[in-house]
Design a protein around this motif. Structure first.
Motif, PDB file in Angstrom:
ATOM      1  N   PRO A  85     -51.189  11.650   1.405  1.00 54.72           N
ATOM      2  CA  PRO A  85     -50.312  11.073   0.373  1.00 54.72           C
ATOM      3  C   PRO A  85     -50.628   9.612   0.052  1.00 54.72           C
ATOM      4  N   LEU A  86     -51.457   8.986   0.885  1.00 53.20           N
ATOM      5  CA  LEU A  86     -51.735   7.559   0.710  1.00 53.20           C
ATOM      6  C   LEU A  86     -52.821   7.316  -0.331  1.00 53.20           C
ATOM      7  N   THR A  87     -52.652   6.277  -1.129  1.00 57.68           N
ATOM      8  CA  THR A  87     -53.705   5.867  -2.049  1.00 57.68           C
ATOM      9  C   THR A  87     -54.785   5.121  -1.258  1.00 57.68           C
ATOM     10  N   ASP A  88     -55.937   4.910  -1.872  1.00 53.55           N
ATOM     11  CA  ASP A  88     -57.017   4.175  -1.198  1.00 53.55           C
ATOM     12  C   ASP A  88     -56.556   2.777  -0.791  1.00 53.55           C
ATOM     13  N   ARG A  89     -55.793   2.126  -1.660  1.00 54.29           N
ATOM     14  CA  ARG A  89     -55.337   0.761  -1.389  1.00 54.29           C
ATOM     15  C   ARG A  89     -54.331   0.747  -0.227  1.00 54.29           C
ATOM     16  N   GLU A  90     -53.438   1.735  -0.212  1.00 55.38           N
ATOM     17  CA  GLU A  90     -52.464   1.831   0.881  1.00 55.38           C
ATOM     18  C   GLU A  90     -53.177   2.077   2.211  1.00 55.38           C
ATOM     19  N   ARG A  91     -54.185   2.926   2.186  1.00 54.08           N
ATOM     20  CA  ARG A  91     -54.971   3.183   3.396  1.00 54.08           C
ATOM     21  C   ARG A  91     -55.670   1.911   3.870  1.00 54.08           C
ATOM     22  N   VAL A 140     -54.823  -1.252   3.350  1.00 52.42           N
ATOM     23  CA  VAL A 140     -53.863  -2.219   3.896  1.00 52.42           C
ATOM     24  C   VAL A 140     -53.344  -1.745   5.252  1.00 52.42           C
ATOM     25  N   LEU A 141     -53.048  -0.454   5.364  1.00 51.14           N
ATOM     26  CA  LEU A 141     -52.536   0.084   6.626  1.00 51.14           C
ATOM     27  C   LEU A 141     -53.587  -0.014   7.730  1.00 51.14           C
ATOM     28  N   ARG A 142     -54.839   0.262   7.382  1.00 51.75           N
ATOM     29  CA  ARG A 142     -55.934   0.154   8.356  1.00 51.75           C
ATOM     30  C   ARG A 142     -56.078  -1.289   8.841  1.00 51.75           C
ATOM     31  N   ALA A 143     -55.969  -2.228   7.904  1.00 54.05           N
ATOM     32  CA  ALA A 143     -56.092  -3.650   8.257  1.00 54.05           C
ATOM     33  C   ALA A 143     -54.908  -4.107   9.106  1.00 54.05           C
ATOM     34  N   ALA A 144     -53.759  -3.470   8.912  1.00 60.29           N
ATOM     35  CA  ALA A 144     -52.554  -3.862   9.646  1.00 60.29           C
ATOM     36  C   ALA A 144     -52.529  -3.310  11.066  1.00 60.29           C
ATOM     37  N   ALA A 145     -53.471  -2.427  11.385  1.00 59.81           N
ATOM     38  CA  ALA A 145     -53.447  -1.742  12.687  1.00 59.81           C
ATOM     39  C   ALA A 145     -53.581  -2.691  13.867  1.00 59.81           C
ATOM     40  N   ASP A 146     -54.199  -3.857  13.639  1.00 59.79           N
ATOM     41  CA  ASP A 146     -54.394  -4.795  14.762  1.00 59.79           C
ATOM     42  C   ASP A 146     -53.211  -5.752  14.942  1.00 59.79           C
ATOM     43  N   GLY A 147     -52.135  -5.518  14.165  1.00 60.25           N
ATOM     44  CA  GLY A 147     -50.948  -6.349  14.324  1.00 60.25           C
ATOM     45  C   GLY A 147     -50.945  -7.612  13.486  1.00 60.25           C
ATOM     46  N   SER A 148     -51.869  -7.723  12.536  1.00 63.48           N
ATOM     47  CA  SER A 148     -51.925  -8.910  11.674  1.00 63.48           C
ATOM     48  C   SER A 148     -50.619  -9.089  10.901  1.00 63.48           C
ATOM     49  N   THR A 149     -50.263 -10.340  10.638  1.00 65.87           N
ATOM     50  CA  THR A 149     -49.068 -10.630   9.838  1.00 65.87           C
ATOM     51  C   THR A 149     -49.378 -10.370   8.368  1.00 65.87           C
ATOM     52  N   ASN A 150     -48.340 -10.312   7.550  1.00 67.63           N
ATOM     53  CA  ASN A 150     -48.537 -10.124   6.112  1.00 67.63           C
ATOM     54  C   ASN A 150     -49.400 -11.243   5.529  1.00 67.63           C
ATOM     55  N   ALA A 151     -49.185 -12.462   6.005  1.00 68.56           N
ATOM     56  CA  ALA A 151     -49.970 -13.597   5.506  1.00 68.56           C
ATOM     57  C   ALA A 151     -51.450 -13.420   5.858  1.00 68.56           C
ATOM     58  N   GLU A 152     -51.714 -12.984   7.069  1.00 70.70           N
ATOM     59  CA  GLU A 152     -53.106 -12.771   7.498  1.00 70.70           C
ATOM     60  C   GLU A 152     -53.747 -11.631   6.712  1.00 70.70           C
ATOM     61  N   VAL A 195     -49.004  -7.067  -0.457  1.00 72.96           N
ATOM     62  CA  VAL A 195     -49.231  -6.466   0.869  1.00 72.96           C
ATOM     63  C   VAL A 195     -47.950  -5.806   1.361  1.00 72.96           C
ATOM     64  N   ARG A 196     -46.845  -6.529   1.223  1.00 74.51           N
ATOM     65  CA  ARG A 196     -45.554  -6.001   1.669  1.00 74.51           C
ATOM     66  C   ARG A 196     -45.209  -4.702   0.925  1.00 74.51           C
ATOM     67  N   ASN A 197     -45.491  -4.674  -0.376  1.00 71.95           N
ATOM     68  CA  ASN A 197     -45.209  -3.469  -1.174  1.00 71.95           C
ATOM     69  C   ASN A 197     -46.052  -2.281  -0.728  1.00 71.95           C
ATOM     70  N   TYR A 198     -47.343  -2.531  -0.506  1.00 71.00           N
ATOM     71  CA  TYR A 198     -48.234  -1.443  -0.059  1.00 71.00           C
ATOM     72  C   TYR A 198     -47.782  -0.886   1.287  1.00 71.00           C
ATOM     73  N   LEU A 199     -47.453  -1.784   2.215  1.00 71.97           N
ATOM     74  CA  LEU A 199     -47.013  -1.351   3.543  1.00 71.97           C
ATOM     75  C   LEU A 199     -45.703  -0.582   3.462  1.00 71.97           C
ATOM     76  N   SER A 200     -44.791  -1.086   2.661  1.00 67.68           N
ATOM     77  CA  SER A 200     -43.489  -0.438   2.511  1.00 67.68           C
ATOM     78  C   SER A 200     -43.644   0.973   1.946  1.00 67.68           C
ATOM     79  N   THR A 201     -44.491   1.112   0.930  1.00 68.90           N
ATOM     80  CA  THR A 201     -44.718   2.421   0.317  1.00 68.90           C
ATOM     81  C   THR A 201     -45.374   3.387   1.298  1.00 68.90           C
ATOM     82  N   ALA A 202     -46.344   2.876   2.049  1.00 67.00           N
ATOM     83  CA  ALA A 202     -47.036   3.722   3.035  1.00 67.00           C
ATOM     84  C   ALA A 202     -46.070   4.191   4.115  1.00 67.00           C
ATOM     85  N   ILE A 203     -45.234   3.284   4.602  1.00 71.12           N
ATOM     86  CA  ILE A 203     -44.246   3.626   5.632  1.00 71.12           C
ATOM     87  C   ILE A 203     -43.284   4.695   5.110  1.00 71.12           C
TER      88      ILE A 203
END
Length: 204
Positions: A143-149, A151-163, A175-183
């Motif tokens: 269900p995830l778009t390429d962009r959502e994937r 951002v989610l992949r990049a977030a896997a290491d615990g990076s903050t939204n700013a990072e 970033v917050r929108n992509y993560l929220s939609t993916a979640i």
């Protein structure tokens, strides 16, 4: 006399690679002519050794087996690709087929089954592990778009939204929108759970 099938084996674990090479080398019509341990070495090796079939593990350094399959499909479209995986994740199957793989099997399949798959793909058939095929159908599409994937992949290491925003050249709001939609799509409670679910499904 039967024509020998020239095979490339790509697997980063030396013990597994050598065992597969030895087992497949026992087949009367298969010759393992090249072995590599990295996904980004597959194309050059396939060209250098004029291989007929490439057996690719999914999890490799440099480039995944799925990415290598897509590269081979673009550059050497006549070459047949068999993707092997330790993890029976349905999402991997869909992505492998979309990347141009002709067969998808779990790594612990008997050598005779792998050899049979090699012969079948050369004959124009597709070979898919039936258990994985059934799981992929029941799980549905990613269900995830390429962009959502991304951002989610990049977030896997615990990076903050700013990072994440800095690394992906996006605004923090985006970033917050992509993560929220993916979640939301994955019915997860937070980003860590979303990453875990997506990985288990083979969607990342």
């Amino acid at each position: 006399m039967r024509c020998m099938i020239r095979l490339l084996l790509a697997e980063d674990q030396a013990m597994v690679r050598e065992a597969l090479a030895a087992l497949l080398g026992l087949e009367p019509d298969i010759e393992v002519v090249a072995q590599v341990a990295r996904g980004d070495e597959v194309l050059a090796a396939a060209r250098a050794h004029a291989v007929d079939v490439a057996l690719l593990d999914i999890e490799m350094p440099g480039m995944t087996g799925i990415e290598a399959a897509a590269q081979l499909q673009r550059e050497l479209p006549a070459l047949k690709v068999v993707v092997l995986t330790t993890f029976g994740r349905p999402g991997y199957l869909r992505r492998a087929m979309e990347s141009g793989a002709h067969a998808f099997l779990v790594k612990d399949a008997p050598a005779s089954q792998l050899a049979s798959a090699v012969r079948k793909v050369l004959g124009g058939e597709r070979v898919i592990d039936p258990t994985l095929a059934a799981a992929a159908l029941s799980d549905g599409a990613n269900p995830l778009t390429d962009r959502e994937r991304e951002v989610l992949r990049a977030a896997a290491d615990g990076s903050t939204n700013a990072e994440l925003a800095a690394a992906l050249h996006l605004s923090q709001g985006t970033v917050r929108n992509y993560l929220s939609t993916a979640i939301q799509k994955l019915t997860a409670r937070n980003r860590a759970e979303a990453v875990r679910i997506a990985r288990e499904k083979g969607w990342l």
